[in-house]
Design a protein around this motif. Sequence first.
Motif, PDB file in Angstrom:
ATOM      1  N   LYS A  47      -0.453   7.212  -2.611  1.00  0.00           N
ATOM      2  CA  LYS A  47      -1.371   7.541  -1.950  1.00  0.00           C
ATOM      3  C   LYS A  47      -2.621   6.107  -1.914  1.00  0.00           C
ATOM      4  O   LYS A  47      -2.602   5.590  -3.060  1.00  0.00           O
ATOM      5  CB  LYS A  47      -2.558   8.977  -2.564  1.00  0.00           C
ATOM      6  CG  LYS A  47      -1.826  10.104  -2.269  1.00  0.00           C
ATOM      7  CD  LYS A  47      -2.366  10.951  -2.883  1.00  0.00           C
ATOM      8  CE  LYS A  47      -1.982  12.457  -2.652  1.00  0.00           C
ATOM      9  NZ  LYS A  47      -2.846  13.358  -3.190  1.00  0.00           N
ATOM     10  N   VAL A  48      -3.125   6.189  -0.714  1.00  0.00           N
ATOM     11  CA  VAL A  48      -4.021   4.942  -0.849  1.00  0.00           C
ATOM     12  C   VAL A  48      -5.232   5.151  -1.821  1.00  0.00           C
ATOM     13  O   VAL A  48      -5.537   4.188  -2.695  1.00  0.00           O
ATOM     14  CB  VAL A  48      -4.884   4.848   0.570  1.00  0.00           C
ATOM     15  CG1 VAL A  48      -5.858   3.977   0.418  1.00  0.00           C
ATOM     16  CG2 VAL A  48      -3.858   4.365   1.586  1.00  0.00           C
ATOM     17  N   ARG A  49      -5.743   6.394  -2.006  1.00  0.00           N
ATOM     18  CA  ARG A  49      -6.653   6.433  -3.022  1.00  0.00           C
ATOM     19  C   ARG A  49      -6.390   6.240  -4.580  1.00  0.00           C
ATOM     20  O   ARG A  49      -7.020   5.609  -5.189  1.00  0.00           O
ATOM     21  CB  ARG A  49      -7.117   8.001  -2.979  1.00  0.00           C
ATOM     22  CG  ARG A  49      -8.230   8.532  -4.087  1.00  0.00           C
ATOM     23  CD  ARG A  49      -9.595   8.235  -3.771  1.00  0.00           C
ATOM     24  NE  ARG A  49     -10.010   7.108  -4.539  1.00  0.00           N
ATOM     25  CZ  ARG A  49     -10.969   6.048  -4.248  1.00  0.00           C
ATOM     26  NH1 ARG A  49     -11.556   6.243  -3.018  1.00  0.00           N
ATOM     27  NH2 ARG A  49     -11.354   5.373  -5.016  1.00  0.00           N
ATOM     28  N   ASN A  50      -5.197   6.453  -4.880  1.00  0.00           N
ATOM     29  CA  ASN A  50      -4.589   6.235  -6.272  1.00  0.00           C
ATOM     30  C   ASN A  50      -4.464   4.939  -6.455  1.00  0.00           C
ATOM     31  O   ASN A  50      -4.553   4.299  -7.479  1.00  0.00           O
ATOM     32  CB  ASN A  50      -3.195   6.598  -6.516  1.00  0.00           C
ATOM     33  CG  ASN A  50      -3.126   8.403  -6.258  1.00  0.00           C
ATOM     34  OD1 ASN A  50      -4.395   8.976  -6.501  1.00  0.00           O
ATOM     35  ND2 ASN A  50      -1.913   9.079  -6.572  1.00  0.00           N
ATOM     36  N   PRO A  60     -11.266  -2.406  -6.630  1.00  0.00           N
ATOM     37  CA  PRO A  60     -11.141  -1.668  -5.620  1.00  0.00           C
ATOM     38  C   PRO A  60     -11.157  -2.402  -4.214  1.00  0.00           C
ATOM     39  O   PRO A  60     -10.383  -2.355  -3.092  1.00  0.00           O
ATOM     40  CB  PRO A  60     -12.153  -0.588  -5.491  1.00  0.00           C
ATOM     41  CG  PRO A  60     -12.204  -0.180  -6.961  1.00  0.00           C
ATOM     42  CD  PRO A  60     -12.421  -1.465  -7.557  1.00  0.00           C
ATOM     43  N   ALA A  61     -12.282  -3.218  -4.168  1.00  0.00           N
ATOM     44  CA  ALA A  61     -12.440  -3.867  -2.864  1.00  0.00           C
ATOM     45  C   ALA A  61     -11.403  -5.203  -2.944  1.00  0.00           C
ATOM     46  O   ALA A  61     -10.887  -5.493  -1.751  1.00  0.00           O
ATOM     47  CB  ALA A  61     -14.004  -4.874  -2.969  1.00  0.00           C
ATOM     48  N   THR A  62     -10.966  -5.751  -3.793  1.00  0.00           N
ATOM     49  CA  THR A  62      -9.559  -6.897  -3.840  1.00  0.00           C
ATOM     50  C   THR A  62      -8.745  -6.159  -3.549  1.00  0.00           C
ATOM     51  O   THR A  62      -7.696  -6.418  -2.690  1.00  0.00           O
ATOM     52  CB  THR A  62      -9.811  -7.471  -5.102  1.00  0.00           C
ATOM     53  OG1 THR A  62     -11.035  -8.175  -5.375  1.00  0.00           O
ATOM     54  CG2 THR A  62      -8.556  -8.396  -5.046  1.00  0.00           C
ATOM     55  N   ILE A  63      -8.272  -4.709  -3.967  1.00  0.00           N
ATOM     56  CA  ILE A  63      -7.139  -3.978  -3.601  1.00  0.00           C
ATOM     57  C   ILE A  63      -7.116  -3.604  -2.364  1.00  0.00           C
ATOM     58  O   ILE A  63      -6.054  -3.735  -1.534  1.00  0.00           O
ATOM     59  CB  ILE A  63      -6.621  -2.576  -4.710  1.00  0.00           C
ATOM     60  CG1 ILE A  63      -6.535  -3.300  -6.150  1.00  0.00           C
ATOM     61  CG2 ILE A  63      -5.861  -1.882  -3.973  1.00  0.00           C
ATOM     62  CD1 ILE A  63      -6.763  -2.150  -6.991  1.00  0.00           C
ATOM     63  N   HIS A  64      -8.282  -3.490  -1.825  1.00  0.00           N
ATOM     64  CA  HIS A  64      -8.374  -2.837  -0.287  1.00  0.00           C
ATOM     65  C   HIS A  64      -8.194  -4.253   0.369  1.00  0.00           C
ATOM     66  O   HIS A  64      -7.426  -4.109   1.641  1.00  0.00           O
ATOM     67  CB  HIS A  64      -9.781  -2.217  -0.044  1.00  0.00           C
ATOM     68  CG  HIS A  64      -9.933  -1.674   1.318  1.00  0.00           C
ATOM     69  ND1 HIS A  64     -10.509  -2.239   2.443  1.00  0.00           N
ATOM     70  CD2 HIS A  64      -9.713  -0.574   1.755  1.00  0.00           C
ATOM     71  CE1 HIS A  64     -10.327  -1.578   3.614  1.00  0.00           C
ATOM     72  NE2 HIS A  64      -9.673  -0.321   3.299  1.00  0.00           N
ATOM     73  N   ALA A  85      -5.184  14.970   7.348  1.00  0.00           N
ATOM     74  CA  ALA A  85      -5.269  13.641   8.304  1.00  0.00           C
ATOM     75  C   ALA A  85      -6.017  12.653   7.322  1.00  0.00           C
ATOM     76  O   ALA A  85      -5.902  11.403   7.462  1.00  0.00           O
ATOM     77  CB  ALA A  85      -5.770  13.786   9.431  1.00  0.00           C
ATOM     78  N   ARG A  86      -6.838  13.105   6.292  1.00  0.00           N
ATOM     79  CA  ARG A  86      -7.848  12.141   5.623  1.00  0.00           C
ATOM     80  C   ARG A  86      -6.848  11.671   4.354  1.00  0.00           C
ATOM     81  O   ARG A  86      -7.233  10.574   3.973  1.00  0.00           O
ATOM     82  CB  ARG A  86      -8.776  13.195   4.738  1.00  0.00           C
ATOM     83  CG  ARG A  86      -9.748  13.815   5.649  1.00  0.00           C
ATOM     84  CD  ARG A  86     -10.801  14.655   5.015  1.00  0.00           C
ATOM     85  NE  ARG A  86      -9.867  15.879   4.731  1.00  0.00           N
ATOM     86  CZ  ARG A  86     -10.514  16.763   3.860  1.00  0.00           C
ATOM     87  NH1 ARG A  86     -11.579  16.902   3.354  1.00  0.00           N
ATOM     88  NH2 ARG A  86      -9.456  17.832   3.301  1.00  0.00           N
ATOM     89  N   ILE A  87      -5.677  12.382   4.171  1.00  0.00           N
ATOM     90  CA  ILE A  87      -4.784  11.615   3.080  1.00  0.00           C
ATOM     91  C   ILE A  87      -3.827  10.716   3.887  1.00  0.00           C
ATOM     92  O   ILE A  87      -3.064  10.823   4.724  1.00  0.00           O
ATOM     93  CB  ILE A  87      -4.026  12.645   2.315  1.00  0.00           C
ATOM     94  CG1 ILE A  87      -5.178  13.520   1.624  1.00  0.00           C
ATOM     95  CG2 ILE A  87      -3.228  11.980   1.358  1.00  0.00           C
ATOM     96  CD1 ILE A  87      -4.439  14.592   1.069  1.00  0.00           C
TER      97      ILE A  87
END
Length: 107
Positions: A47-50, A60-64, A85-87
């Motif tokens: 999951k992107v969130r994970n 998180p900014a660097t990972i994104h 669809a949000r996941i």
Amino acid sequence: MTTFALKYLEYDDVYQEVKNKYDVRSTEFQILRFIAKASLRESLPIKVRNLLDMSSIASPATIHKAMKSLIAKGLLKVISDKFDARIKYLAPTPRAIRLFNELGELF
């Protein structure tokens, strides 16, 4: 020099060549390796969130930023959840698997 040390140095040379060939930076490689391991071992996309919560890799900014770069380079793909669809999930592309196969040929 021991055989293991020489093998490591040879691996490191090829590792650098492969990273350059695929234009992958160190943080991007860490992220790609994490996602590929999960995908290949457990057949589960991440999951992107994970991924964004993994402060041991980077902020998180660097990972994104790295995630977007890997998608643009064709090394990661985004998969939408079938029911929500949000996941969003991330999975390695065939190009990413080729990258790891090239590294794996050393063993």
